[in-house]
Motif scaffolding. Structure first.
Motif, PDB file in Angstrom:
ATOM      1  N   SER A  33     -10.112 -12.709  10.807  1.00  0.00           N
ATOM      2  CA  SER A  33     -11.029 -12.059  11.826  1.00  0.00           C
ATOM      3  C   SER A  33     -10.372 -10.546  11.965  1.00  0.00           C
ATOM      4  CB  SER A  33     -10.961 -12.817  12.948  1.00  0.00           C
ATOM      5  OG  SER A  33     -11.473 -14.016  12.862  1.00  0.00           O
ATOM      6  N   THR A  34      -9.433 -10.232  11.403  1.00  0.00           N
ATOM      7  CA  THR A  34      -8.964  -8.861  11.601  1.00  0.00           C
ATOM      8  C   THR A  34      -8.781  -7.958  10.108  1.00  0.00           C
ATOM      9  OG1 THR A  34      -6.655  -9.709  11.112  1.00  0.00           O
ATOM     10  CG2 THR A  34      -7.511  -9.430  13.518  1.00  0.00           C
ATOM     11  N   ARG A  35      -8.331  -6.938  10.169  1.00  0.00           N
ATOM     12  CA  ARG A  35      -8.458  -6.222   8.839  1.00  0.00           C
ATOM     13  C   ARG A  35      -7.280  -6.351   7.892  1.00  0.00           C
ATOM     14  NH1 ARG A  35      -9.064  -0.822  12.181  1.00  0.00           N
ATOM     15  NH2 ARG A  35      -7.781  -1.958  13.507  1.00  0.00           N
ATOM     16  N   MET A  36      -7.606  -6.484   6.739  1.00  0.00           N
ATOM     17  CA  MET A  36      -6.689  -6.590   5.554  1.00  0.00           C
ATOM     18  C   MET A  36      -5.123  -6.172   5.862  1.00  0.00           C
ATOM     19  SD  MET A  36      -7.216  -6.094   1.408  1.00  0.00           S
ATOM     20  CE  MET A  36      -8.593  -6.832   1.377  1.00  0.00           C
ATOM     21  N   LYS A  37      -5.108  -4.852   6.225  1.00  0.00           N
ATOM     22  CA  LYS A  37      -3.818  -4.137   6.510  1.00  0.00           C
ATOM     23  C   LYS A  37      -2.838  -4.957   7.474  1.00  0.00           C
ATOM     24  CE  LYS A  37      -5.622  -0.861   9.789  1.00  0.00           C
ATOM     25  NZ  LYS A  37      -5.834   0.449   9.991  1.00  0.00           N
ATOM     26  N   ASN A  38      -3.391  -5.850   8.410  1.00  0.00           N
ATOM     27  CA  ASN A  38      -2.659  -6.537   9.102  1.00  0.00           C
ATOM     28  C   ASN A  38      -2.337  -8.102   8.957  1.00  0.00           C
ATOM     29  OD1 ASN A  38      -2.306  -4.157  10.989  1.00  0.00           O
ATOM     30  ND2 ASN A  38      -4.629  -4.719  11.400  1.00  0.00           N
ATOM     31  N   ALA A  39      -3.006  -8.517   7.602  1.00  0.00           N
ATOM     32  CA  ALA A  39      -3.053 -10.044   7.389  1.00  0.00           C
ATOM     33  C   ALA A  39      -1.513 -10.676   7.543  1.00  0.00           C
ATOM     34  CB  ALA A  39      -4.025 -10.372   6.366  1.00  0.00           C
ATOM     35  N   PRO A 410      -0.423  -7.067  -1.741  1.00  0.00           N
ATOM     36  CA  PRO A 410       0.288  -6.099  -2.321  1.00  0.00           C
ATOM     37  C   PRO A 410      -0.489  -5.327  -3.358  1.00  0.00           C
ATOM     38  CG  PRO A 410       1.214  -7.899  -3.002  1.00  0.00           C
ATOM     39  CD  PRO A 410       0.322  -8.422  -1.934  1.00  0.00           C
ATOM     40  N   GLU A 411      -1.290  -5.923  -3.906  1.00  0.00           N
ATOM     41  CA  GLU A 411      -2.147  -5.076  -5.148  1.00  0.00           C
ATOM     42  C   GLU A 411      -3.408  -4.518  -4.573  1.00  0.00           C
ATOM     43  OE1 GLU A 411      -2.948  -8.225  -7.841  1.00  0.00           O
ATOM     44  OE2 GLU A 411      -0.937  -8.770  -8.616  1.00  0.00           O
ATOM     45  N   PRO A 414      -1.779  -0.256  -3.268  1.00  0.00           N
ATOM     46  CA  PRO A 414      -0.706   0.728  -4.000  1.00  0.00           C
ATOM     47  C   PRO A 414      -0.258   1.808  -3.455  1.00  0.00           C
ATOM     48  CG  PRO A 414      -2.652   0.503  -5.591  1.00  0.00           C
ATOM     49  CD  PRO A 414      -3.103  -0.181  -4.480  1.00  0.00           C
ATOM     50  N   GLU A 415      -1.246   2.667  -3.136  1.00  0.00           N
ATOM     51  CA  GLU A 415      -1.013   4.069  -2.613  1.00  0.00           C
ATOM     52  C   GLU A 415      -0.142   4.139  -1.455  1.00  0.00           C
ATOM     53  OE1 GLU A 415      -4.577   6.321  -2.347  1.00  0.00           O
ATOM     54  OE2 GLU A 415      -4.895   6.335  -4.814  1.00  0.00           O
ATOM     55  N   LYS A 416      -0.748   3.092  -0.640  1.00  0.00           N
ATOM     56  CA  LYS A 416      -0.223   3.098   0.761  1.00  0.00           C
ATOM     57  C   LYS A 416       1.135   2.554   0.738  1.00  0.00           C
ATOM     58  CE  LYS A 416      -3.867   2.986   4.046  1.00  0.00           C
ATOM     59  NZ  LYS A 416      -4.587   2.140   5.067  1.00  0.00           N
ATOM     60  N   GLU A 417       1.533   1.589  -0.215  1.00  0.00           N
ATOM     61  CA  GLU A 417       2.821   0.973  -0.319  1.00  0.00           C
ATOM     62  C   GLU A 417       3.758   2.266  -1.013  1.00  0.00           C
ATOM     63  OE1 GLU A 417       2.436  -2.574  -2.706  1.00  0.00           O
ATOM     64  OE2 GLU A 417       3.157  -3.482  -1.307  1.00  0.00           O
ATOM     65  N   GLU A 418       3.160   2.826  -1.881  1.00  0.00           N
ATOM     66  CA  GLU A 418       3.998   3.975  -2.465  1.00  0.00           C
ATOM     67  C   GLU A 418       4.509   5.029  -1.398  1.00  0.00           C
ATOM     68  OE1 GLU A 418       1.849   5.528  -5.591  1.00  0.00           O
ATOM     69  OE2 GLU A 418       2.006   3.644  -6.892  1.00  0.00           O
ATOM     70  N   LYS A 419       3.448   5.565  -0.363  1.00  0.00           N
ATOM     71  CA  LYS A 419       3.698   6.263   0.486  1.00  0.00           C
ATOM     72  C   LYS A 419       4.731   5.754   1.520  1.00  0.00           C
ATOM     73  CE  LYS A 419       1.492   8.591   4.182  1.00  0.00           C
ATOM     74  NZ  LYS A 419      -0.023   8.607   5.139  1.00  0.00           N
ATOM     75  N   ALA A 420       4.646   4.454   1.964  1.00  0.00           N
ATOM     76  CA  ALA A 420       5.671   3.802   2.865  1.00  0.00           C
ATOM     77  C   ALA A 420       7.096   3.788   2.174  1.00  0.00           C
ATOM     78  CB  ALA A 420       5.045   2.080   3.400  1.00  0.00           C
ATOM     79  N   GLY A 421       7.054   3.719   0.988  1.00  0.00           N
ATOM     80  CA  GLY A 421       8.237   3.712   0.401  1.00  0.00           C
ATOM     81  C   GLY A 421       8.802   4.854  -0.049  1.00  0.00           C
ATOM     82  N   ALA A 422       7.947   6.151   0.128  1.00  0.00           N
ATOM     83  CA  ALA A 422       8.641   7.304  -0.044  1.00  0.00           C
ATOM     84  C   ALA A 422       9.533   7.879   1.123  1.00  0.00           C
ATOM     85  CB  ALA A 422       7.361   8.151  -0.184  1.00  0.00           C
TER      86      ALA A 422
END
Length: 422
Positions: A33-39, A410-411, A414-422
């Motif tokens: 019921s919520t968005r993918m980024k919070n699952a 995680p798949e 990927p852009e957000k993961e790279e940004k978070a890890g930068a």
């Protein structure tokens, strides 16, 4: 050892496991019921919610509910662990586990009001406070021989104790946290921040539906007379009526048979019948579930218009339907079932307004207490953790990454993961 004693304990233990497995339904329901980024965050939060609720319930919650005390709170049996204890004809440890599963469900409902914008630290602190000082007090009043039990309050499996209490805590959270970014426009119009997976949501509802037989039928606390089958029948009929009613009211008004509305209608029927499942005839269970399915549709629209952002619809499904379910026994309780399970007959069976008045009083008092206590404890939580809500940047990024450092899918980003890890 008596065979019936063993069968009763086995039955309640199985039902306790069913109630615990309802948490899996909540994971799928809330994540879908919520968005993918919070699952991932929502799924993980549910697991530690069970952990915290279990430890707090063991330490003080069970004692506040069932310990020897007064009409307002229990004051013994803390740090429960006496295997020789007997309660309601059950081994104390089995009764403890069954009651613990209910407490964890109430906390999960409360956390529906936190979704997609609360800090993980706020969840942790409030979980301790709610599990110790909100849920046990309401439960003692009704199930622990408290003052509402003395008045003959009817709440067989928790429309008030579990669902309304959790929903009022969720309301306090939604007010203090304020709406999610982008939910409401300046002109007051509403944006639909749709959940990312209706299949998950539907599967979650089905798991909850099945688990509800442990919730309601398990509250018979035994197999003698097979009364649990009657309770299960009423539960099934109310859920079915709620789903069908919600489907058709959405179709009639929106022009489309909205899937989330239908799913919430099934849950509303389940919540509504939870108080009355042991007190009413099957035809009344259908009416109770049907009305639950109708009111959940209008309630969802009302909270949107009131600019109260309730991502999981906890206020409508568990709050409004919980109120209706509690009140419904005051109308539909039969004399025979009231004599068997406590309280008086309902208005439609010649019982007058006595039972209806007790039910209404319990809604007002328990709802007000749960809301006010939760609001105050959330302010305490806010002071302890330095604010309840994540920053705008963290909310936009998603709580999977900002709170846990890894994405639930995680798949997919990927852009957000790279940004978070930068």
């Amino acid at each position: 050892m008596d065979e019936l004693f063993l069968m009763n304990n086995l039955w309640v233990m199985v039902c306790a496991v069913l109630v615990m497995l309802m948490q899996g339904g909540f994971i799928l329901l809330e994540a879908g019921s919520t968005r993918m980024k919070n699952a991932g965050h929502i799924a993980g939060k549910t697991i530690f919610t069970i952990g915290i609720a279990s430890l707090v319930f063991w330490a003080v919650g069970y004692g506040f509910i069932y310990g020897e005390g007064n009409l307002f709170i229990g004051l013994s049996d803390f740090f429960f662990g006496d295997f020789t204890t007997m309660f309601d004809g059950l081994a104390g440890s089995i009764d403890f586990f069954f009651q613990l599963a209910f407490a964890a469900i109430a906390l999960t409902i409360a956390f529906g009001g936190f979704a997609e914008r609360a800090k993980l630290s706020a969840y942790i602190v409030f979980a301790v406070l709610f599990s110790a000082f909100v849920y046990p007090i309401v439960a003692h009043w009704i199930w622990g021989d408290g003052w509402l039990a003395e008045l003959g309050k009817q709440d067989f499996a928790g429309s008030t104790v579990v669902h309304l209490t959790g929903a009022m805590a969720a309301l306090a959270a939604t007010i203090l946290l304020k709406p999610r970014l982008g939910k409401f426009n300046k002109d007051g119009s509403v944006n639909d921040l749709a959940g990312h997976n209706q299949v998950y949501t539907a599967l979650g509802v089905l798991i909850l539906w099945v688990g509800w037989f442990g919730f309601n039928a398990g509250s018979t606390l035994g197999v003698d007379g097979a009364f649990f089958g009657y309770v299960a029948l009423n539960t099934q009929l109310a859920a079915a009526a709620g789903a069908v009613a919600a489907l058709f009211i959405a179709w009639a008004i929106l022009g489309k048979s909205d899937v989330p509305t239908m799913l919430n209608g099934a849950l509303a029927g389940l919540v509504a019948i939870t108080a009355s499942c042991a007190f009413v005839a099957p035809w009344a269970a259908v009416i109770i579930g049907l009305i639950g399915g109708l009111i959940v549709f209008f309630s969802m629209k009302f909270f949107d218009k009131a600019k109260i952002d309730d991502p999981i619809f906890a206020l409508s499904v568990h709050g409004v339907a919980g109120v209706w379910g509690t009140i419904s026994t005051g109308f539909f309780a039969t004399p025979e079932l009231a004599a068997l399970n406590g309280g008086s007959a309902g208005l439609f069976y010649g019982g007058g307004f006595s039972q209806l008045g007790v039910q209404a009083l319990s809604v007002v008092v328990c709802g007000a207490f749960a809301f006010i206590a939760s609001y105050v404890l959330l302010l305490v939580t806010k002071a302890i953790v330095g604010g309840l809500r994540v920053s705008e940047e963290e909310e936009i990024l998603g709580l999977d990454l900002s709170e846990h450092g890894s994405y639930g899918y995680p798949e997919s980003m990927p852009e957000k993961e790279e940004k978070a890890g930068a």
